[in-house]
Enzyme design. Structure first.
Site, mmCIF file in Angstrom:
data_model
loop_
_atom_site.group_PDB
_atom_site.id
_atom_site.type_symbol
_atom_site.label_atom_id
_atom_site.label_comp_id
_atom_site.label_asym_id
_atom_site.label_seq_id
_atom_site.Cartn_x
_atom_site.Cartn_y
_atom_site.Cartn_z
ATOM 1 C CG ASP A 1 0.426 2.228 6.976
ATOM 2 O OD1 ASP A 1 0.630 1.221 7.708
ATOM 3 O OD2 ASP A 1 0.657 3.150 6.606
ATOM 4 C CG HIS B 1 4.831 2.219 7.447
ATOM 5 N ND1 HIS B 1 4.058 2.990 7.339
ATOM 6 C CD2 HIS B 1 6.131 2.475 7.613
ATOM 7 C CE1 HIS B 1 4.787 4.344 7.415
ATOM 8 N NE2 HIS B 1 6.102 4.029 7.349
ATOM 9 C CB SER C 1 5.709 7.184 8.600
ATOM 10 O OG SER C 1 6.262 7.177 7.387
#
Length: 492
Positions: A149, A119, A224
Site C-alpha cells: 500500500d 489506496h 492515509s
C-alpha cells in the site's frame, strides 16, 4: 472493526461545499508517571518540531470518474418503432460523475518526490499535491505497490522550494516512544496529533509483508499516506489504518514501518516497480502439535509445505517438511517473518538457510531469485508419487487411503494425471475429520519423508503408534495446494 487505510473522503465535485463547519469537543488530561525517567527526556512542547516538519507534509487530492449506470429503466419498443433509436441512444448513456478523494503524503526529495498510500491514488484520473501554503501541483505516478500500500508521486516544483524529510530506522523504536502524526484528516490540512508507540510488528491481515507500528496518536479518514514522525523529526511510519467501530479514531492506529516503506519507495523511484527477493516455497505455521510431531523443542520457524519447481529453494535442496529456522542469519520466530525478510533481501544474494530436518539442523546455501519475474512466468511444481491398487484403513486416526490410479482419479473427479496416495474415506467425528481431512485429499509426505505408497504409509503410521507418538504429521494436496496437518491418535 479494522478500517483499512482510512478510506478517503469521496463526494461529487458538483456537490462540494466551500464552507466546512466543524464542531470540536476536546477534553483530555495526560498524566505522566516518571518511573525513574527525568522530565528532561520529555519535551514540554512539540511546537518547534511541528514548525520544522509541517512544510514537508502535503495534501493529496484525486479525481476519479464514477459510473452510476443508466438513470432510468428504458421502455421496450417494437423493432422499427420511431422511438426505438431515440430511447436506445438515451438509455446507453451511463450517468458518470467526478468524485474527489482526500489523503495525505510527504516529500522525501526536494526535486519533487512524494510518498503516499497506494489506496489514496488508486484508479485516479487526476492527482494534485497541495503544499501547506496551498500551492498546488499536478502529480504523476512514478510507481505503486498494492502489496504494501505504498505509492510514489512526482511533481515539478519549478522555482518553488520544497522541504524534504528523511526516513528513520523503525527497528530502533521502543514501545512507549513519542510520535507525531501530521496529515489531512477530514480535509483539515496541517492537523497535528501526538501519542506514543503502542506496539510493534503488528500483523493486521493487510498482506504478506505486514510489519505495522501501532500508535495511539489520533489519526482519522484523510490521514492515509501521512507521515508518523519520531522526536528526531524522522519518518518512522506511514499512517495507514485504524481500528474502529465507527470509522473515527479510538486511539488504535497503524503505520507501515519506515524500514519496509523506505526500501519499497526507493525501488519505485528507481525501477517504477518493486524488486523483491524470491525463495519459492509455500509455508505454514509451526503449531505446538506440529512441533511435537517433528521433534522440535519449541513451536517456531516456517514449515515448508511445498517448493516451486526450479525455484531457488528447490535448487538449493529445500524439501517439503523442512522447517526454516534461520534465513541469512536472521532467526525466524514466526512463519510470517520469512516472507518479509526474503522480500527485503537483494536479488541474486547467496544466503545461508538453516533448516530443521528429521531431528537435525542442516544449512543450505541459496541464491535468491526475483519475485516479480517469477510471477510473470507463473509458479508451478509438484512431485509425482508411486501408483498401485492397495487400500488401507487407519481406525485410530479415522481415515482410509488407496493408491491413486487414473481410473480412481476419474471416479473421484480428480486430474487423471495425478498420482500418489489418496484419502478414500473419512469417519465422521474421528480425529482426521476434526482436523479437516477430506475424501480426495492426496497424501504427499509423512512427516518429512515422501509417501511412496500405501504400504510404506501404513508402516510409518504403525511405527508411530507403537512408538508412543501422540499423532502423525502428513502433507496433503487439495485443489493444487499443499498443506501439513497434524492428526492425533484416538485415545484408548
Amino acid at each position: 472493526m479494522l478500517v483499512r487505510l482510512l478510506q478517503p473522503i469521496r463526494q461529487p465535485l458538483s456537490h462540494m461545499r466551500s464552507d466546512i463547519v466543524v464542531s470540536f469537543a476536546v477534553a483530555f488530561t495526560i498524566m505522566f508517571v516518571s518511573f525513574g525517567v527525568s522530565a528532561a527526556q520529555r519535551p514540554d512542547s512539540f511546537a518547534d518540531e511541528v514548525e520544522k516538519l509541517s512544510p514537508s507534509v502535503v495534501n493529496i487530492s484525486t479525481t476519479t470518474i464514477v459510473s452510476d449506470g443508466p438513470s432510468v429503466d428504458m421502455p421496450q419498443f417494437p423493432p422499427g418503432s420511431p422511438f426505438e433509436e431515440f430511447f436506445k441512444n438515451f438509455g446507453d448513456n451511463d450517468r458518470q460523475r467526478k468524485a474527489q478523494s482526500l489523503g495525505s503524503g510527504f516529500i522525501i526529495d526536494a526535486e519533487g518526490i512524494v510518498v503516499t498510500n497506494y489506496h489514496v491514488i488508486e484508479n485516479a484520473e487526476e492527482i494534485r499535491v497541495i503544499l501547506s501554503d496551498e500551492t498546488s501541483f499536478t502529480a504523476k505516478v512514478l510507481g505503486q505497490d498494492k502489496k504494501t500500500d505504498i505509492a510514489v508521486l512526482k511533481i515539478e516544483p519549478g522555482e518553488t522550494k520544497l522541504t524534504a524529510v528523511a526516513f528513520g530506522n523503525s527497528d530502533e523504536l521502543r514501545v512507549g516512544d513519542w510520535v507525531l502524526a501530521i496529515g489531512n484528516p477530514f480535509g483539515l490540512g496541517g492537523t497535528v496529533t501526538a501519542g506514543i508507540v503502542s506496539a510493534r510488528g503488528r500483523d493486521i491481515g493487510n498482506g504478506p509483508y505486514d510489519d505495522f507500528i501501532q500508535t495511539d496518536a489520533s489519526i482519522n479518514r484523510g490521514n492515509s499516506g501521512g507521515p508518523l514522525f519520531n522526536i528526531a523529526g524522522e519518518v518512522i511510519g506511514i499512517n495507514t489504518a485504524i481500528y474502529s467501530q465507527s470509522g473515527g479514531s479510538v486511539g488504535i492506529g497503524f503505520a507501515i514501518s519506515s524500514n519496509l516503506a523506505s526500501r519499497v519507495a526507493s525501488q519505485l523511484v528507481e525501477f517504477g516497480q518493486t524488486r523483491r527477493g524470491w525463495l519459492g516455497v509455500f509455508i505454514q505455521e509451526v503449531t505446538p502439535d506440529i512441533a511435537e510431531s517433528l521433534g522440535l523443542k519449541e513451536a517456531g520457524g516456517a514449515l515448508v509445505s511445498s517448493t516451486n519447481e526450479n525455484s531457488p529453494a528447490a535448487k538449493g535442496g529445500v524439501q517439503p517438511g523442512d522447517v526454516i529456522v534461520k534465513f541469512d542469519g536472521k532467526v525466524i520466530d514466526k512463519m510470517r517473518d520469512l516472507p518479509r525478510i526474503v522480500a527485503e533481501t537483494d536479488i541474486g544474494t547467496k544466503v545461508d538457510v538453516e533448516l530443521f530436518r528429521q531431528g537435525k539442523t542442516k544449512t543450505v546455501q541459496i541464491t535468491l531469485g526475483e519475485l516479480e519475474k517469477a510471477e510473470l512466468v507463473g509458479l508451478a511444481g509438484g512431485d509425482k508419487s508411486a501408483q498401485g491398487d492397495a487400500k488401507q484403513s487407519f481406525g485410530s486416526l479415522g481415515f482410509s487411503v488407496q493408491n491413486l490410479t487414473p481410473k480412481i482419479a476419474g471416479e473421484m473427479g480428480l486430474d487423471a494425471e495425478k498420482t500418489g496416495v489418496v484419502v478414500s474415506e473419512v469417519i465422521a467425528g474421528s480425529p482426521a475429520a476434526e482436523k479437516g481431512l477430506q475424501v480426495g485429499d492426496i497424501l504427499r509426505r509423512f512427516g518429512q519423508r515422501p509417501v511412496e505408497g500405501v504400504a510404506d504409509l501404513a508402516k510409518d503410521i504403525n511405527d508411530a503408534e507403537k512408538g508412543g507418538r501422540s499423532g502423525i504429521l502428513i502433507l496433503i494436496e487439495r485443489e493444487g495446494r499443499e498443506r501439513f496437518i497434524q492428526i492425533s491418535f484416538a485415545k484408548k
